[in-house]
Scaffold this active site. Structure first.
Site, short mmCIF file in Angstrom:
data_model
loop_
_atom_site.label_atom_id
_atom_site.label_comp_id
_atom_site.label_asym_id
_atom_site.label_seq_id
_atom_site.Cartn_x
_atom_site.Cartn_y
_atom_site.Cartn_z
N ASP A 118 40.13 5.90 40.77
CA ASP A 118 39.66 4.53 40.66
C ASP A 118 39.43 3.99 42.07
OD1 ASP A 118 39.76 4.17 37.87
OD2 ASP A 118 41.93 3.91 37.95
N ASP A 136 44.98 3.30 35.24
CA ASP A 136 45.97 2.24 35.18
C ASP A 136 45.98 1.53 33.82
OD1 ASP A 136 43.54 0.99 35.46
OD2 ASP A 136 44.00 0.02 37.37
N ASP A 181 42.71 4.12 29.80
CA ASP A 181 42.61 5.27 30.70
C ASP A 181 43.51 6.41 30.24
OD1 ASP A 181 40.84 3.97 32.36
OD2 ASP A 181 42.40 3.22 33.71
#
Length: 995
Positions: free
Chosen positions: A382, A710, A714
């Protein structure tokens, strides 16, 4: 410890409560009257709170929570009873190689008995079976060492468990606090949000579009909508819409619930026994070690049979003594082949490595994950908080009438609104900015509050949302909109990319207004009007294009953009909103399912540009990963231009590199997707399902993929990745449970550091495997060649028949005890070599012990056997290199001295081998003294060997005799040749590698 926790009804069923005062007696009676044998789902929420003596507005006090925790115990399921220490000790003997040694002990004992029975009258023999006794004693010592090492590894694993202990948000002392889930008690007020794991059973007090996945408990595959309304009749577990249950997960919305059951008194506690029967599957490394152990055992048995058959054919067994000697040969071969401490050392080395990782913020949940870490070939990360600092600051606000800049950085609400050119901000622009920031702070679940230290600030919730709260406080927009109270919410999801709330205006007859925020291009598609100069007018195509152009401009400048909009509803009732569906009673079932009615005809008011600077250390980490053959892939929900700009600044892509969007991925078939993922390293505007597609595509191409995550959505991608990485700070509990590793600092550099550490640990495992196996192979070859060439070497007495073993079984086992324990363990903590991140990733299909290592093992084993047998030969009169000073000694006495020589040479040869085995190619003299633990282990081994040679009762036990000073020069000189031979081989290998 008794881990049972009771539910609220159990509070009323305790017959022996001794209240401290009359007030507590009244409280207990009230609980008994209200909750005794009552289903909380059928009881009004206020009554549940009253029974549990808690105010839902403030929660429990810290003192009361501590009192209840002391009384009812921690909120955890009862674990399987611990394995008794004596069982753990006996488990050290449950190994095929130990069985082989026990068989050898039995053979040795039988041989002693046969020799005793058949001894001639008056002949001297061993009063006790010293070989058998010593083997058993050494096995016991080895088991003690193994037990201690296992205990050390368990301590490391327990420490990791504490680091990864789940936490939950509760309302205590009138504020939201994050506490360990085990500290939750009956009466606590849970504060639930998307991605949270529900930590206990509870009765809902409030809910906003709350949906919970209960498949783990009820088998229901679709998340269940939750509402706090009291049920009119008893329902099955899956239909209790006003209850939340331990172990389930929040997929959408927010809510608050009062805890009614903890620990074993939850619904999942009732089935906890069914959850404790799973066993961990053996890892590839463990499987290979088991395979090597079996191969060694089989090989030794074959060698022993071949040698015994050859002796039977060539010389025959002429007496019982010949049979005894042959059995002792089998014992010696078995003892020589077994690296007794291998499994224990492997576990301890992994445990110590994982502890080092944890100290550097990389918490690996399972020891065996280290194997995979060192093999990572792609890291998918990310952007926000991992590649960037996650210090969100609203720096730009763009409204239809102009653009302003907000000063100040970080989360301190200190700064001003200034124009871009430095002139005064026009009143109409200022009003539009306040409207934009007001919408952003109302459509928001973030919270900013002062820290314990003056001048510090703490955030609760998503940093992006909190940045809007900070901006509103800087401009006082929060005060201008303080008269709005939220009444409903359509939460943000990664698929919707927007969030809306409905708020009631207390100054306008309670009329409702929708406030929304989200990705500008997404939110704009729901807008058909625009707020300009204090008035609302129709949104034109020109307006729309200008807004999209501004989004691109800010994205190129590395800003993360969020659009804000609103919609006056001109009614004070949710049921009267145009297009809203109600039931026959005029009630709205679930507002979040009617977003199309709420979010239609929105009024665009502006957008913010949020800056989140890249972490300064990440660029170096990306470069290091590239040198190590690891590709870095950035995945974000941001605009493609923002993503490309940040990625190029970090060195992930070139300056002119492009980003693929989620829509473009959706349009590809599998072949096109695989081609794209092999070339593209930046993905923008992606949803969680795209993450899963990307990781599966990379895996199809043979990559070992790490994936960070997170949010709750996900979790599937994180779980599917070879190395799932959860964020320790911003990550949800669901994602942490799915991951194999947790980043305590949410930093990309920590992933690269963990890969480096993983490679170093794996290198060290290969080092001590090379050392242990080459040493044990050297012992096997010594025994094998010593028997085959016994006549030439003078080992066999020319006047006798039968077999004479070059070294005793007890001597070989002592060598293994010395060299398999301390030196091997010290090699497991060897410092990393400089080239550890200059090599391509190892494939998981590659053998730990490959052909090159087997070459090292056999080469060193042969050299070790040769120098040992030469040393023995020098002290035997009928040998090839006999020292004539021993002529006056009888053969039996010569054999005792020769065995002592061979015994000592083999110990020192293995200690020199420990120095040589630290690298397959690099010279042992590079960083020779860098491992102080190895030199300490070598020193300890030398001291113990001296005791065996010079302490009289140990001479008897091990068949040794004190050596003269010149003999020591011979021992060390011959043993040192193992290091010399290794260096010569490495020179040729380095030359070949360069070619």
């Amino acid at each position: 410890m008794d881990d049972r926790i009771i539910d609220p009804s159990a509070l009323s069923r305790e017959p022996h409560v001794e209240p401290e005062d009359a007030k507590e007696t009244q409280e207990v009676k009230a609980q008994q009257a209200l909750l005794n044998d009552v289903d909380p789902s059928l009881t009004d929420a206020d009554q549940v709170a009253q029974a549990l003596n808690v105010d839902p507005r403030t929660g429990l006090s810290s003192e009361e929570a501590k009192r209840r925790l002391d009384k009812f115990g921690p909120n955890e399921l009862a674990s399987a009873p611990p394995v008794p220490k004596w069982k753990k000790f006996l488990r050290q003997f449950q190994d095929p190689l130990v069985y082989l040694l026990l068989a050898a002990t039995a053979i040795s004992l039988v041989a002693w008995i046969i020799e005793k029975v058949n001894a001639a009258p008056g002949a001297e023999g061993e009063a006790l079976p010293f070989d058998s006794i010593v083997i058993v004693l050494i096995l016991i010592v080895n088991a003690i060492l193994g037990y201690m090492q296992e205990a050390k590894a368990e301590e490391a694993v327990n420490a990791l468990s504490e680091m990864t202990a789940p936490t939950s948000n509760v309302l205590r002392n009138g504020r939201v606090e994050r506490i360990n889930t085990t500290d939750i008690v009956p009466g606590d007020i849970l504060v639930l949000g998307e991605g949270d794991t529900v930590p206990a059973d509870g009765r809902l007090l409030a809910a906003a579009s709350l949906r919970i996945a209960e498949a783990s408990l009820t088998g229901e595959s679709v998340p269940v909508g939750k509402k706090p309304a009291t049920l009119d009749s008893a329902k099955a577990l899956g239909d209790r819409a006003n209850m939340v249950f331990n172990g389930t997960s929040v997929t959408q919305g927010t809510g608050r619930a009062i805890v009614t059951g903890t620990g074993m008194n939850t619904q999942v506690g009732k089935i906890a026994d069914l959850l404790q029967s799973t066993e961990d599957e053996a890892t590839p490394l463990q499987k290979e070690m088991n395979h090597v152990s079996k191969i060694l055992g089989i090989a030794v048995c074959i060698i022993a049979v071949v040698v015994l058959l050859a002796l039977a054919v060539l010389e025959g067994f002429h007496s019982v003594h010949d049979v005894i000697d042959s059995l002792l040969l089998a014992v010696s071969l078995a003892v020589a082949a077994v690296p007794e401490g291998l499994a224990a050392i492997l576990t301890v080395v992994l445990a110590l490595g994982v502890q080092r990782m944890a100290a550097h913020h990389a918490i690996v949940k399972k020891l065996h994950s280290v194997e995979t870490l060192g093999s990572a070939s792609v890291i998918c990360s990310d952007k926000t908080g991992t590649l960037t600092r996650n210090e969100m600051t609203v720096e730009r606000v763009v409204v239809p009438s102009g653009e302003v800049e907000l000063t100040g950085t970080g989360y301190a609400p200190e700064g001003d609104m200034v124009s871009i050119d430095g002139s005064a901000v026009p009143e109409n622009v200022a009003n539009e900015v306040l409207a934009t920031l007001g919408a952003g702070t109302l459509a928001n679940d973030g919270e900013l509050r002062e820290g314990e230290k003056p001048g510090t600030w703490e955030i609760v919730g998503d940093p992006t949302e909190v940045s809007l709260v900070v901006a509103a406080r800087k401009t006082h927009a929060d005060k201008k909109f303080a008269h709005f109270d939220r009444v409903a919410e359509i939460p943000f999801t990664s698929e919707r990319k927007r969030m809306s709330v409905i708020a009631r205006n207390a100054t306008d007859a309670g009329k409702l207004t929708v406030f929304a925020k989200g990705a500008p291009d997404v939110l704009l598609s729901y807008c058909d009007r625009i707020y300009v100069n204090g008035a609302i007018r129709k949104l034109t195509e020109g307006d729309r294009q200008d807004i999209l152009d501004t989004v691109e401009r800010l994205s190129r400048e590395a800003y993360r953009t969020l659009g804000e909009a609103f919609r006056p509803l001109e009614t004070d009732s949710l049921a009267q909103i145009p297009g809203i569906r109600t039931n026959s009673a005029g009630e709205i079932s679930d507002i979040s399912e009617q977003a199309e009615a709420i979010e239609a005809h929105l009024v665009w008011c502006g957008m913010v540009g949020i800056i989140d600077p890249p972490r300064t250390e990440v660029r170096d980490a990306v470069a290091e990963a590239h040198r190590a053959g690891i590709r870095t892939v950035m995945i974000t929900g941001d605009h493609p231009l923002t993503a490309a700009r940040i990625a190029s600044d970090l060195g992930i892509i070139a300056k002119d590199g492009k980003a693929l969007t989620g829509d473009e991925l959706d349009a590809m078939d599998e072949a096109q997707l695989d081609k794209a993922t092999s070339e593209v390293s930046v993905y923008a505007r992606v949803a969680p399902e795209h993450k899963l597609k990307i990781v599966e595509s990379l895996q199809r191409q043979g990559n070992i993929a790490a994936m960070t995550g997170d949010g709750v959505n996900d979790a599937p991608a994180v779980k599917s990745a070879d190395i799932g990485v959860a964020m320790g700070i911003t990550g949800t509990e669901v994602t942490k449970q799915s991951a194999k590793m947790i980043l305590a600092d949410d930093n990309f550099s920590t992933i690269v550091a963990a890969v480096r550490e993983g490679r170093g640990i794996f290198d060290n495992i290969r080092k001590f495997l090379r050392y242990l196996l080459s040493s044990n192979v050297g012992e096997v070859f010594t025994v094998f060649f010593g028997v085959v060439f016994a006549g030439w070497l003078g080992i066999k007495n020319p006047e006798s028949v039968g077999v004479t073993v070059p070294l005793l079984a007890t001597q070989l086992l002592w060598i293994n005890l010395l060299t398999d324990a301390a030196p091997a363990l010290a090699m497991g903590v060897d410092p990393m070599t400089e080239d550890v991140m200059n090599r391509k990733p190892r494939k998981l299909t590659d053998r730990v012990i490959d052909g090159a290592m087997w070459g090292d093992i056999i080469y060193i084993g042969i050299i070790m056997a040769i120098v040992t047998l030469i040393g023995m030969d020098m002290h035997l009169t009928s040998g090839l290199f006999t020292d004539r000073s021993v002529d006056a000694m009888g053969h039996d006495a010569q054999m005792v001295e020769a065995r002592t020589m061979g015994f000592t040479i083999l110990v020192f040869a293995q200690l020199f081998n420990a120095i040589a085995s630290r690298s397959h190619l690099q010279s042992a003299f590079v960083g020779l003294f860098s491992n102080k633990w190895l030199w300490g282990a070598i020193g300890l081994s030398i001291v113990l060997q001296l005791l065996v040679i010079y302490v009289p009762f140990l001479n008897t036990a091990f068949g040794t005799t004190p050596l003269p000073p010149m003999a020591w020069l011979e021992c060390i000189g011959l043993a040192f040749f193992v290091l010399v031979a290794s260096e010569i081989r490495k020179i040729f290998l380095r030359i070949r590698a360069k070619k």
